[in-house]
Design an enzyme around this catalytic site. Structure first.
Site, PDB file in Angstrom:
ATOM      1  N   GLN A 179       0.692  -1.138   0.086  1.00 35.31           N
ATOM      2  CA  GLN A 179      -0.004  -0.122  -0.125  1.00 35.31           C
ATOM      3  C   GLN A 179       0.863   1.341   0.022  1.00 35.31           C
ATOM      4  OE1 GLN A 179      -3.281   0.254  -0.315  1.00 35.31           O
ATOM      5  NE2 GLN A 179      -3.825  -1.644  -0.511  1.00 35.31           N
ATOM      6  N   SER A 199       3.546  -4.704  -4.963  1.00 32.45           N
ATOM      7  CA  SER A 199       2.569  -5.366  -6.024  1.00 32.45           C
ATOM      8  C   SER A 199       2.198  -4.418  -7.093  1.00 32.45           C
ATOM      9  CB  SER A 199       1.066  -5.631  -5.325  1.00 32.45           C
ATOM     10  OG  SER A 199       0.217  -6.549  -6.310  1.00 32.45           O
ATOM     11  N   HIS A 201      -0.247  -3.741  -9.389  1.00 31.40           N
ATOM     12  CA  HIS A 201      -1.586  -3.586  -9.656  1.00 31.40           C
ATOM     13  C   HIS A 201      -2.169  -2.403  -8.551  1.00 31.40           C
ATOM     14  CE1 HIS A 201      -4.326  -5.499  -6.584  1.00 31.40           C
ATOM     15  NE2 HIS A 201      -3.329  -6.269  -6.553  1.00 31.40           N
ATOM     16  N   CYS A 327      -9.429  -8.532  -0.358  1.00 25.69           N
ATOM     17  CA  CYS A 327      -8.921  -9.934  -0.235  1.00 25.69           C
ATOM     18  C   CYS A 327      -9.915 -10.989   0.839  1.00 25.69           C
ATOM     19  CB  CYS A 327      -7.356  -9.899   0.282  1.00 25.69           C
ATOM     20  SG  CYS A 327      -6.328  -9.199  -1.128  1.00 25.69           S
TER      21      CYS A 327
END
Length: 386
Positions: A179, A199, A201, A327
């Site tokens: 994040q 990450s 995306h 998630c």
């Protein structure tokens, strides 16, 4: 996609420059970068140029970047492989109670295999206390894994202070920076970080891609078994076009742009809270106080209004927000983050939503979110009275 998208902490839409780079690379760079003929060398050149972009973005060496399938694989690799490789030095690990499931579940797995895990509590703003970490460290601690920015409430952990503390301890320091990467400034040397997960995306890049930063002197076997790719640190043919797209996404967010986005997002936070006050809506912030934390995530408690009902009504009006971590969206259990902060009996657990901003979010969209949410809450209150 919904008309107004306010769930960028879950995923971000792929940006136009990234999509253009992906298309170009898929059309022209299809060679396997491990082969020695021209098409392979061409792919390897793109791969290594992209690796350099990633390394420079966190002040690392190119050789310290290991491409993975994303944050989950990076977290699992860092945690499980470190624990196994260093078990002769001790079997004690430290994390926090509000980590992402990609950290918590590997920790639970290791507990089932004889390891001891300390889950540090957080304060009412969702931040770990350094005194708790110091008290938890012992001679058998081999890994401390603490996230940079929490995905549900936006709290920022004292990463630099943790890195400084561990300089005189055997424990390696891992941070889940999924994040934080792309919005916050990260320097692995300054902050004494040994392992770091990202990450693509989350910053307008392709899905199923990320990297694990692994300090050059750390030794443990590959988590994915197979070929000798990534200097024998992660088997599997690299997705060169996607990696090139990831590099493009990183280059689209230089330091000046990151600061501009942080300032805009803080403005959105103020706009939301002022707007709800103007509409006479009672709301409280779950998480950091104004000016603290990462500003792209805002977790809001609306007393008396069900998370599920509010989220679904907003969806019907074309506004996408989250009830917590994407998630665990299919899980009916309350947020473990809010539980750690407020206790399992707090009404916040079932009356809160998460709003998260992106680079294309507008003030008009924020106004529409506030107006629509206020109408829904007033309408639900009237129904309860009748």
């Amino acid at each position: 996609m919904s008309e107004i998208y306010l769930d960028h902490a879950a995923t971000t839409p792929i940006s136009a420059p990234v999509l253009a780079e992906l298309t170009k690379q898929y059309q022209n760079t299809f060679g396997n970068p491990s082969t020695l003929y021209q098409l392979g060398r061409q792919a390897n050149h793109v791969l290594e140029d992209s690796r350099h972009v990633m390394a420079a973005s966190i002040n690392a060496q190119d050789s310290e970047i290991v491409f993975t399938s994303g944050g989950t694989e990076s977290d699992n690799t860092a945690i499980i492989r470190t624990a196994e490789a260093r078990q002769d030095l001790g079997k004690h690990l430290i994390t926090t109670a509000i980590e992402h499931e990609a950290v918590l579940k590997p920790m639970h797995y290791l507990e089932q295999h004889g390891y001891r895990v300390t889950y540090l509590p957080v304060d009412e703003h969702g931040t770990v206390r350094m005194s708790d970490l110091e008290a938890a460290l012992d001679d058998e601690t081999t890994l401390v894994s603490i996230m940079s920015v929490n995905n549900e409430i936006g709290s920022m952990m004292p990463i630099h202070e943790i890195g400084e503390l561990l300089q005189d301890h055997q424990a390696w320091f891992h941070t889940d920076a999924v994040q934080a990467y792309g919005l916050e400034d990260i320097d692995v040397e300054r902050d004494h970080i040994d392992l770091l997960s990202t990450s693509a995306h989350k910053l307008y890049g392709p899905k199923l891609l990320g990297f694990l930063y692994r300090r050059s002197d750390l030794k443990f076997p590959s988590y994915i078994m197979g070929g000798d790719q990534e200097d024998k640190r992660r088997a599997g043919t690299q997705n060169v076009p996607a990696i090139a797209g990831f590099a493009t996404a990183v280059q689209q967010l230089p330091s000046a742009k990151k600061q501009e986005l942080r300032d805009r997002f803080r403005g959105f936070r103020d706009q939301i809270l002022t707007g709800f006050a103007d509409h006479e809506i009672l709301v409280h912030v779950n998480g950091p106080e104004a000016g603290a934390g990462s500003p792209h995530v805002l977790n809001l408690w609306f007393p008396g209004t069900s998370t599920y009902v509010l989220q679904n009504n907003l969806d019907l009006d074309g506004i996408a927000v989250s009830g917590g971590s994407a998630c665990t969206a299919g899980n009916l259990e309350p947020s473990h983050v809010l539980t750690a902060m407020f206790g399992k009996d707090s009404p916040r657990l079932s009356e809160s939503i998460r709003v998260s901003f992106g680079k294309d979010t507008t003030k008009a969209e924020i106004d529409q979110f506030v107006t629509t949410t206020s109408k829904i809450i007033h309408r639900l209150a009237e129904r309860r009275k009748s």
